[in-house]
Write an enzyme that holds these catalytic residues in place. Structure first.
Site, PDB file in Angstrom:
ATOM      1  N   ASP A   1      30.643 -28.604 -21.872  1.00 15.04           N
ATOM      2  CA  ASP A   1      30.261 -30.023 -21.968  1.00 15.04           C
ATOM      3  C   ASP A   1      29.973 -30.462 -23.389  1.00 15.04           C
ATOM      4  O   ASP A   1      29.331 -31.489 -23.602  1.00 15.04           O
ATOM      5  CB  ASP A   1      29.013 -30.286 -21.103  1.00 15.04           C
ATOM      6  CG  ASP A   1      29.360 -30.605 -19.662  1.00 15.04           C
ATOM      7  OD1 ASP A   1      30.531 -30.973 -19.394  1.00 15.04           O
ATOM      8  OD2 ASP A   1      28.470 -30.480 -18.804  1.00 15.04           O
TER       9      ASP A   1
ATOM     10  N   LYS B   1      30.100 -33.987 -24.587  1.00 14.68           N
ATOM     11  CA  LYS B   1      29.108 -35.000 -24.191  1.00 14.68           C
ATOM     12  C   LYS B   1      28.258 -35.482 -25.358  1.00 14.68           C
ATOM     13  O   LYS B   1      27.614 -36.526 -25.264  1.00 14.68           O
ATOM     14  CB  LYS B   1      28.188 -34.446 -23.100  1.00 14.68           C
ATOM     15  CG  LYS B   1      28.778 -34.516 -21.695  1.00 14.68           C
ATOM     16  CD  LYS B   1      27.729 -34.132 -20.673  1.00 14.68           C
ATOM     17  CE  LYS B   1      28.310 -34.143 -19.257  1.00 14.68           C
ATOM     18  NZ  LYS B   1      27.327 -33.586 -18.300  1.00 14.68           N
TER      19      LYS B   1
HETATM   20  P1  C2E Z   1      31.718 -35.469 -12.479  1.00 14.39           P
HETATM   21  O1  C2E Z   1      31.493 -36.205 -11.215  1.00 14.39           O
HETATM   22  O2  C2E Z   1      33.087 -35.519 -13.069  1.00 14.39           O
HETATM   23  O3  C2E Z   1      30.694 -35.990 -13.501  1.00 14.39           O
HETATM   24  C1  C2E Z   1      30.776 -35.618 -14.849  1.00 14.39           C
HETATM   25  C2  C2E Z   1      29.545 -36.036 -15.553  1.00 14.39           C
HETATM   26  O4  C2E Z   1      29.408 -37.460 -15.479  1.00 14.39           O
HETATM   27  C3  C2E Z   1      28.257 -35.512 -14.963  1.00 14.39           C
HETATM   28  O5  C2E Z   1      28.020 -34.227 -15.403  1.00 14.39           O
HETATM   29  C4  C2E Z   1      27.255 -36.525 -15.484  1.00 14.39           C
HETATM   30  O6  C2E Z   1      26.943 -36.274 -16.828  1.00 14.39           O
HETATM   31  C5  C2E Z   1      28.038 -37.808 -15.426  1.00 14.39           C
HETATM   32  N1  C2E Z   1      27.794 -38.530 -14.161  1.00 14.39           N
HETATM   33  C6  C2E Z   1      28.477 -38.427 -12.999  1.00 14.39           C
HETATM   34  N2  C2E Z   1      27.994 -39.275 -12.063  1.00 14.39           N
HETATM   35  C7  C2E Z   1      26.946 -39.952 -12.643  1.00 14.39           C
HETATM   36  C8  C2E Z   1      26.035 -40.972 -12.190  1.00 14.39           C
HETATM   37  O7  C2E Z   1      26.058 -41.414 -11.042  1.00 14.39           O
HETATM   38  N3  C2E Z   1      25.117 -41.423 -13.082  1.00 14.39           N
HETATM   39  C9  C2E Z   1      25.057 -40.918 -14.354  1.00 14.39           C
HETATM   40  N4  C2E Z   1      24.142 -41.383 -15.196  1.00 14.39           N
HETATM   41  N5  C2E Z   1      25.910 -39.953 -14.826  1.00 14.39           N
HETATM   42  C10 C2E Z   1      26.841 -39.462 -13.962  1.00 14.39           C
HETATM   43  P2  C2E Z   1      27.104 -33.243 -14.577  1.00 14.39           P
HETATM   44  O8  C2E Z   1      25.859 -33.927 -14.178  1.00 14.39           O
HETATM   45  O9  C2E Z   1      26.979 -31.984 -15.401  1.00 14.39           O
HETATM   46  O10 C2E Z   1      27.905 -32.909 -13.287  1.00 14.39           O
HETATM   47  C11 C2E Z   1      29.005 -32.047 -13.289  1.00 14.39           C
HETATM   48  C12 C2E Z   1      29.772 -32.167 -12.013  1.00 14.39           C
HETATM   49  O11 C2E Z   1      28.961 -31.728 -10.912  1.00 14.39           O
HETATM   50  C13 C2E Z   1      30.192 -33.575 -11.675  1.00 14.39           C
HETATM   51  O12 C2E Z   1      31.379 -33.914 -12.327  1.00 14.39           O
HETATM   52  C14 C2E Z   1      30.409 -33.438 -10.160  1.00 14.39           C
HETATM   53  O13 C2E Z   1      31.611 -32.793  -9.882  1.00 14.39           O
HETATM   54  C15 C2E Z   1      29.278 -32.515  -9.757  1.00 14.39           C
HETATM   55  N6  C2E Z   1      28.100 -33.304  -9.348  1.00 14.39           N
HETATM   56  C16 C2E Z   1      26.968 -33.508 -10.050  1.00 14.39           C
HETATM   57  N7  C2E Z   1      26.105 -34.252  -9.338  1.00 14.39           N
HETATM   58  C17 C2E Z   1      26.686 -34.542  -8.182  1.00 14.39           C
HETATM   59  C18 C2E Z   1      26.301 -35.268  -6.986  1.00 14.39           C
HETATM   60  O14 C2E Z   1      25.174 -35.835  -6.894  1.00 14.39           O
HETATM   61  N8  C2E Z   1      27.193 -35.325  -5.966  1.00 14.39           N
HETATM   62  C19 C2E Z   1      28.390 -34.727  -6.020  1.00 14.39           C
HETATM   63  N9  C2E Z   1      29.233 -34.814  -4.972  1.00 14.39           N
HETATM   64  N10 C2E Z   1      28.810 -34.021  -7.107  1.00 14.39           N
HETATM   65  C20 C2E Z   1      27.973 -33.936  -8.174  1.00 14.39           C
HETATM   66 FE    FE Z   2      31.682 -31.645 -17.771  1.00 13.32          FE
HETATM   67 FE    FE Z   3      28.166 -29.116 -17.018  1.00 16.48          FE
END
Ligand code: C2E
Ligand code: FE
Ligand code: FE
Ligand code: SIN
Ligand code: SIN
Ligand code: SIN
Length: 379
Positions: free
Chosen positions: A239, A242
């Site tokens: 990451d 970021k």
């Molecule tokens: P992703 O969905 O591709 O999200 C990539 C990054 O975008 C996240 O990294 C986070 O920094 C940001 N992001 C995604 N959704 C939101 C949001 O609703 N609000 C904000 N402020 N930022 C957001 P992160 O947190 O390291 O997550 C990595 C991956 O883990 C995500 O990739 C997703 O595949 C999964 N993930 C994380 N949280 C959730 C969740 O609550 N539900 C689901 N289904 N997957 C999640």
């Molecule tokens: Fe990532």
């Molecule tokens: Fe990560």
């Protein structure tokens, strides 16, 4: 008697076997504790020179990138470079053969430029290539001018210098691996520093866990220890892109707009850009992980919508490690999930988001992974 020969009194004697052993023991001890490549090369050259009673000796190494051979000479000269394949050293290395010559000036392969510059008269030359642990030629010993009465190098000298050469190949490789690690760490610190201080809050313990998870997932898939360790060291940088995403978006408490999410998706390409210029194995692996950790097995991921095994195995493994950890952690935008809910998601996404084999490895390695999660918990 020939005019260009020295008076008999100035000739040196061959070493006795006892003297020879003494030289070998003294120098190998010094070489083992040397802390700079320069010192290693000079010590090895001195060892070779004393073993065979030569006037000069140099250890040459290949610089693959610049297609050159280089050496460091002990007394004042510093580093010397010549084109790969040139001169007697170049021939010995590129043709992987030892060469003994009684008078260099009668051999067209010898390059006498150096003599013309310095007034030194090169006569007898012996050149012996040496190898690393995999058997690849990585350099050569070159001894110049024999100081005993015979004035030429013998088969015995060849045996002795070959002994020194086989030792040198091994210790040089060990030394360069040590250097590589230090150099890599410097590079990492440098690129991290360069991209500034704004970092996403979760980075610290999240990346440590992702590193360990990736390692055990990789071993569970049958990857070698060495490669699993490489992935372990590379995955913490997944990451790194970021750092270029504004905090206002990264730490936004609620859902993202489409534009905001598109901007976040850019962290894959940014990370890849930052890391891809390096030739180092670790940083190359890291650049693949940065680019591909959000690709999905069914082709619906980003940034390239790669599918199945088009996604590098490093990307497929880090995806599982990353999401497993992200779901179990609280973020600005969400609570941490319970383990049952996390496992249900992996079951549902097996063969959709994730490579089914990597999910199976996750299940198989779960006890160890939960242990790591406890050890590396947020404080
Ligand atoms: P992703 O969905 O591709 O999200 C990539 C990054 O975008 C996240 O990294 C986070 O920094 C940001 N992001 C995604 N959704 C939101 C949001 O609703 N609000 C904000 N402020 N930022 C957001 P992160 O947190 O390291 O997550 C990595 C991956 O883990 C995500 O990739 C997703 O595949 C999964 N993930 C994380 N949280 C959730 C969740 O609550 N539900 C689901 N289904 N997957 C999640
Ligand atoms: Fe990532
Ligand atoms: Fe990560
Ligand atoms: C050569 O190998 O001919 C070049 C180095 C030297 O002057 O001995
Ligand atoms: C290394 O192992 O060489 C670098 C440490 C790291 O950043 O994981
Ligand atoms: C690279 O450019 O370093 C590799 C990226 C890829 O595997 O797609």
């Amino acid at each position: 008697m020939n005019d260009d020969r020295r008076p008999a009194g100035a000739f040196k004697e061959e070493l006795t076997p006892e003297q020879l052993l003494k030289v070998i023991f003294e120098f190998t001890a010094k070489i083992a504790t040397a802390d700079r490549l320069e010192s290693v090369l000079i010590l090895m050259a001195d060892m070779g020179r004393e073993m065979i009673v030569a006037d000069r000796c140099a250890v040459w190494l290949i610089d693959e990138e610049r297609r050159e051979l280089f050496t460091v000479v002990a007394h004042g000269g510093g580093e010397i470079r010549i084109p790969y394949g040139s001169g007697l050293v170049g021939t010995a290395i590129s043709e992987d053969q030892s060469i003994i010559i009684d008078d260099a000036y009668e051999d067209p392969r010898h390059n006498s430029d150096n003599d013309k510059r310095t007034g030194y008269r090169t006569k007898a030359i012996m050149t012996i290539p040496f190898r690393n642990n995999e058997g690849r030629v990585i350099g050569a010993y070159q001894a110049v001018n024999k100081l005993t009465e015979s004035g030429v190098f013998s088969d015995k000298d060849m045996e002795y210098l070959s002994l020194a050469a086989s030792y040198s190949g091994k210790s040089l490789e060990a030394f360069m691996l040590r250097e590589e690690i230090v150099e890599t760490q410097r590079e990492i610190i440098f690129s991290m520093g360069e991209i500034g201080e704004s970092r996403s809050k979760e980075t610290g313990s999240h990346v440590r866990r992702v590193a360990q998870y990736s390692y055990w997932l990789a071993l569970g898939l049958g990857m070698s220890e060495r490669e699993a360790a490489l992935l372990r060291d590379a995955s913490p940088m997944h990451d790194i892109g970021k750092v270029a995403i504004p905090d206002a978006i990264l730490h936004k408490p609620g859902a993202l707009t489409d534009e905001e999410f598109d901007q976040i998706k850019g962290h894959t390409l940014i990370g890849h850009q930052l890391l891809r210029h390096s030739k180092r194995e670790l940083l190359r692996a890291a650049s693949i992980v940065a680019l591909e950790h959000h690709e999905k097995w069914d082709g619906s991921g980003y940034p390239q919508r790669l599918k199945g095994e088009e996604i590098h195995i490093y990307g497929r493994i880090t995806a599982v490690a990353d999401v497993f950890d992200a779901l179990g952690s609280a973020r600005a935008y969400k609570q941490a999930w319970e383990l049952d809910r996390i496992l249900a998601l992996f079951e549902a996404e097996r063969g959709r988001h994730f490579d089914p084999r990597v999910v199976d490895s996750l299940i198989a390695q779960l006890p160890r992974i939960l242990e790591i999660r406890d050890q590396e918990a947020e404080v």
